[in-house]
Design an enzyme around this catalytic site. Structure first.
Site, short mmCIF file in Angstrom:
data_model
loop_
_atom_site.label_atom_id
_atom_site.label_comp_id
_atom_site.label_asym_id
_atom_site.label_seq_id
_atom_site.Cartn_x
_atom_site.Cartn_y
_atom_site.Cartn_z
N GLU A 21 -0.86 1.16 -5.39
CA GLU A 21 -0.76 -0.05 -4.58
C GLU A 21 -0.73 -1.32 -5.44
OE1 GLU A 21 -4.31 0.29 -2.16
OE2 GLU A 21 -4.06 2.44 -2.08
N HIS A 76 0.84 -1.21 0.00
CA HIS A 76 0.00 0.00 0.00
C HIS A 76 0.87 1.26 0.00
CE1 HIS A 76 -3.37 2.57 1.00
NE2 HIS A 76 -4.17 1.55 1.23
#
Ligand code: BG6
Length: 331
Positions: free
Chosen positions: A305, A186
């Protein structure tokens, strides 16, 4: 004298400056002789800083982030495992929190490596460092272990070199039955707030980042009730809340993140085993709703991400799976 023991050869190698690795109670910091540095919290094995040799920070961490282990760190590179997003009903992950437990559990530092195995060009190996982190089922809280009672091992490797940053996750199934999982890295990238286009009103704002190499890809638009859409733009700008999962993105083709100012080189992200790309920016209203994120900080960040979240990955007993990303600060 046996020439293979010639002291001069040892002398030259020993005189090369080596990376420094500092171990604190809650985080590890590494700096290369050429000046690049990285910082990783044991909580979540979250990379919270990646600086280039000129000192320029590449990652965004919110000024309101919790760094005391009480909540997943809002920024850097949290590791999402074993579920991405809110867990679906009637699935083995249903009792877990959003984005799973890896980002909110303390990992173990397994050690550093600056050995020749880090590069084929031996003259450069003093300018790379690999930090390894581990998490296994017996390190989970009782609550997480109950919610996801599989025997697993994760090894997360963070490799810093002057060429860029690589992070790589290996998932091992140490139990006797198969399990299903998602993985996602992320990344919160920093964008200079001053890059924001001067506005006539909120709606004319555009985040300074532009994304390339996602044109014609299908994506689910989480801001539009998970509608399936096709990307039409060759250069995606963020001008509103953005929460999209691009599917079937060839990991070998770099996703490029460019910023508006000319002095910042674009980042490129190549992946292995990670064929989805989630783009996320909470924009104005969602930013206000997050207690660990500043109201105006949506201007300073974008999340790009890489993940394996298009469907479940199935891992049979005794097997392992690996996915990685390589982020380069220049093309
Ligand atoms: C993104 C998701 O990956 O993470 C978004 O696509 C989510 O839907 C965002 O809002 C942040 O999630 P969290 O749990 O860290 O607030």
């Amino acid at each position: 004298m046996d020439r293979s023991n010639k002291p001069a050869a040892i002398g030259v190698a020993a005189s090369l400056p080596q990376p420094t690795v500092t171990i604190h109670d809650n985080r590890i910091e590494a700096t290369l002789p050429s000046g690049e540095s990285v910082q990783v919290y044991l909580y979540g094995a979250t990379v919270t800083s990646w600086k280039l040799a000129n000192g320029e920070e590449q990652l965004f961490v919110s000024s309101k982030a919790h760094l005391d282990g009480s909540k997943a760190i809002r920024g850097g590179i949290p590791v999402v495992f074993p579920v991405f997003g809110p867990p679906p009903k009637n699935h083995a992950t249903s009792a877990l929190p959003q984005h799973g437990f890896a980002r909110s559990t303390n990992w173990e530092f397994l050690g550093k490596s600056t050995s020749e195995s880090l590069g084929s060009d031996k003259s450069k190996t003093h300018n790379a460092v690999k930090l390894d982190f581990g998490l296994s089922s017996d390190m989970l809280s009782e609550e997480f272990r109950k919610a996801w009672p599989y025997e697993f091992g994760l090894v997360y490797s963070v490799t810093l070199s002057s060429e860029g940053l690589e992070t790589s996750l290996q998932v091992q199934n140490k139990g006797t039955e198969a399990f299903e999982f998602h993985v996602l890295l992320h990344n919160y990238f920093r964008v200079k707030a001053s890059d924001f286009t001067p506005s006539l009103g909120v709606n004319s704002l555009a985040n300074a980042a532009t994304f390339f190499n996602l044109q014609n890809k299908s994506y689910t638009d989480k801001t539009d009730n998970y509608a399936l859409k096709t990307e039409s733009s060759p250069a995606i700008a963020i001008t509103q809340e953005t929460d999209r999962v691009y599917q079937d993105v060839d990991p070998a083709v770099p996703v490029i993140v460019a910023t508006a100012d000319d002095d910042s080189a674009p980042l490129s992200i190549t992946r292995q085993g990670l064929n989805t790309i989630t783009l996320w920016n909470p924009w104005t209203e969602k930013a206000k709703g997050m207690s660990d994120f500043g109201d105006e900080e949506y201007k300073e960040m974008v999340c790009v991400e890489p993940g394996a979240v298009g469907g479940w990955q199935t891992l049979e007993a005794g097997e392992f799976w690996e996915g990685s990303q390589t982020i380069r600060p220049r093309l």
